[in-house]
Enzyme design. Sequence first.
Site, PDB file in Angstrom:
ATOM      1  NE  ARG A 187       4.309  -8.425  10.716  1.00 42.02           N
ATOM      2  CZ  ARG A 187       3.508  -7.374  10.574  1.00 42.02           C
ATOM      3  NH1 ARG A 187       2.258  -7.441  10.999  1.00 42.02           N
ATOM      4  NH2 ARG A 187       3.941  -6.268  10.012  1.00 42.02           N
TER       5      ARG A 187
ATOM      6  CD  GLU B 281      -2.686  -1.049   2.610  1.00 46.19           C
ATOM      7  OE1 GLU B 281      -3.451  -0.074   2.768  1.00 46.19           O
ATOM      8  OE2 GLU B 281      -2.538  -1.941   3.463  1.00 46.19           O
TER       9      GLU B 281
ATOM     10  CE  LYS C 206       2.675   0.829   5.567  1.00 49.66           C
ATOM     11  NZ  LYS C 206       1.805   0.583   4.400  1.00 49.66           N
TER      12      LYS C 206
END
Length: 842
Positions: free
Chosen positions: A504, A279, A514
């Site tokens: 992850r 994104e 973020k």
Amino acid sequence: MPPALSPELEELAAFFQRCGLTEQRATETARSKTAPAARDLFSSANLDNAPLDDKQGALVLQLAKDGAKLSPEAKLYVVNAIREGRLLKSDQITGKSRATLSRARTAVKYLGATVPPVDDTAFDQACGVGFTITPAELDDRVRAYLDSPSNADQVKTGWTGISRVTGAARQSDALQWVNPLELKAAVEKAYTERFGSKEEATKKAKAQAEQAKKEAKAPKASTSAAVAAPAAESPDDMFATGWLSRLHKPGGNEQKYPERMKEHLAWTGGKVFTRFPPEPNGFLHIGHSKAIAVNFGYAKYHKGHCYLRYDDTNPEAEEQIYFDKILENVRWLGYEPYQITHSSDHFQELYDLAVLLIKKGLAYTSNDTAEEISAQRGGKDHGPRHESKDRNKPIEQSLAEFADMKAGKYEPGQMVLRMKQDMESSNPTMWDIIAYRVLSKPHHRTGTEWCIYPTYDFTHCLCDSFENISHSLCTTEFIGARTAYEWLCDALEVYKPRQSEYGRLTLEGAITSKRKLLKLVTEKHVSGWDDPRLHTLVALKRRGVPPAAIISFVSGLGVSVSASLVQISRFDQTVRSHLEMTTPRLSLVLRPIKVTLEGLPDDYCIEVEKLYHPKDPSMGTVKVPFTREVYIDEDDFRAEASKDFFRLAPGATVGLLNAPKPITYLSHETDPTTGKVTHIVCRYEADAPASLKPKGWIHWVAKSAAHKSPVEVHETRLFSRLFKSDNPGALGDKYLEDLNPDSLSVVKGALIETAVWDVVKSSLRRAKEVVELRKAEAAKNGTEAPPNVEGLEVVRFQANRVAYFCLDSDSKVEENEDGSVGGGELVLNLITSLKEDKGKKA
């Protein structure tokens, strides 16, 4: 919240509002880099006295941004065309959509190549003004395109190449303004006439695909890898063994509609196709390096291809810098995308499929509030679930309301499109999740063409399907989403990729949220997104961490379904191991003390030859001056001798690295105010026998005006962990309380040997050679040459007995006409410390 506008920007925003922009768009424009150009254009067009509507204003903003090279007369011509309603879409201005990227015939390009006066008719034709076409005319133009000798090679591949042919046809002059769906249908019709039905063609293609799989016995490198691809110690390990080695083969993902797999294999030829779908709403971090290595590496290992696809469906959070830096990061890590695509490439197709979903009775419009939707799903207390009041409304009503959403008749939050899934399912992603919502902010690529945008849950699986992804690889937090992913593909009867999830990467001491990173930056706890204390990829790059070391680190961890918190020491050791054999060694004195050597004349100067790397003679040698005055580091001297200190002290004799003879302490001076040692006098043991072996050795740099030695370093930046705890992300919003106040130490006035200039020159030269190799590879493959993604951080070296350093981007390097480097202002960043042996003496 963004900071308040200054009085100047408030006045500018008010001006843009008078020109017709909404308050929000006017404010955003005033803050933007385009503001000066936009102000000049709006003023010259007198828009503050004759305002446009907001959508027209957005087109003028696009003109101000992309038409900077046009003459003032040409710009005003385009503004008038917008005012008259001749130009209605962003594609007509500069052609931002993928279908128009290569067209030369848009308003900006047409006027840039036209000598005044402008022919209105020719301009309108070039820009698709008032374009119409009958079905018969469309069929004729498609047949003419397919019959063209220049397209013969593409067309003769038959149904397997229809997507490429259709895409190329959309860029031709005759077909560029045709509705994409109408063009697709016309091409399929022409193909059926030429090659028979698609079903018959796929039978033959399946046999070819099976043969291709048999021939691909030994996995080899992808043709899309960059020349400067990373070289891990065992780069194929994570693909040859473990979780990734057990993934399905192309064609092994079952389909509810088997014919979809036949079409898929016909298109891919049985190759692996993956994608990296970030994104563009933030900077990539260390965790993304694993996703990049897994997706690009898996395709590369299996001789397949990997897309870079921007998931740009939320214009409220997207900025151009994120797009730019994502591509730069991918290329910096050594990978070149097979294609660069955007979810927004498919906005029309996605909308059409949403309409189809409504018609199938599997989606409905709803004006439920966020609180009502939460209550339907059981609320915070996880109570009983119930259906929305809108779930069973007539299909015709949902179709009409969805069309009204598209037409801009609803404000954000007033109406959404929800998928009709299974409210009784135990999986929350099946509880009638949202497919489309209204957003008021214009999109960076489509402008104001759309005011509704698909959600990730609706977009992601369909874009995977459009791009024929064979392996949709993502992290384990998306395990639950797999059910909805497969449900939607089956509901729309499209090809269904197989989503597979791996654990992850989370690094000890690193923040990857973020939102939390943004707060660190905006509240100035760090200097920016590339602050070397962060673990964003731009920060690691600036700190001098080699990209190959990052790939080696990821490869060494392997890939499994388990998420883990990896110790920062393991990452540092991988970086250190890479630097150990790839960087030259220089003498750097961080906190210098002057040492005068008694027994040597004032003009004494010899040149000492030494290896750049004692373990790798191929790096070459360098000559450095040795004189009566040298500088040593304050850590290498103690004013009081002790049994556990083997460097310079009263009564001690120590060796100077690479110098002919040792030195013995005689006396020292201190500053009367601070008490710090300012000068040491030693005796140079010129007559010492070769058998004399000092217990300690220290590094040094000599003072020599003739050699311009030493070189003073403007700043040396020493970094330690930004957070005190191992997992600051687990602290919630209290992570700021965990900041380490001593994470940055700046040393002024360090001294380094003059060979640093040769290291700078050779490092930058090698970086330029890599750029040329990448350009040559691109020319060979017929692709766009990737830009240089390296900076001054490529200048890396080991400071003897200190640490590994690189040049920071704040450095100023002066290059002479002959290509040599001999001056500038050096700013050094600590990359990582040296490995200290457990039994090492002080």
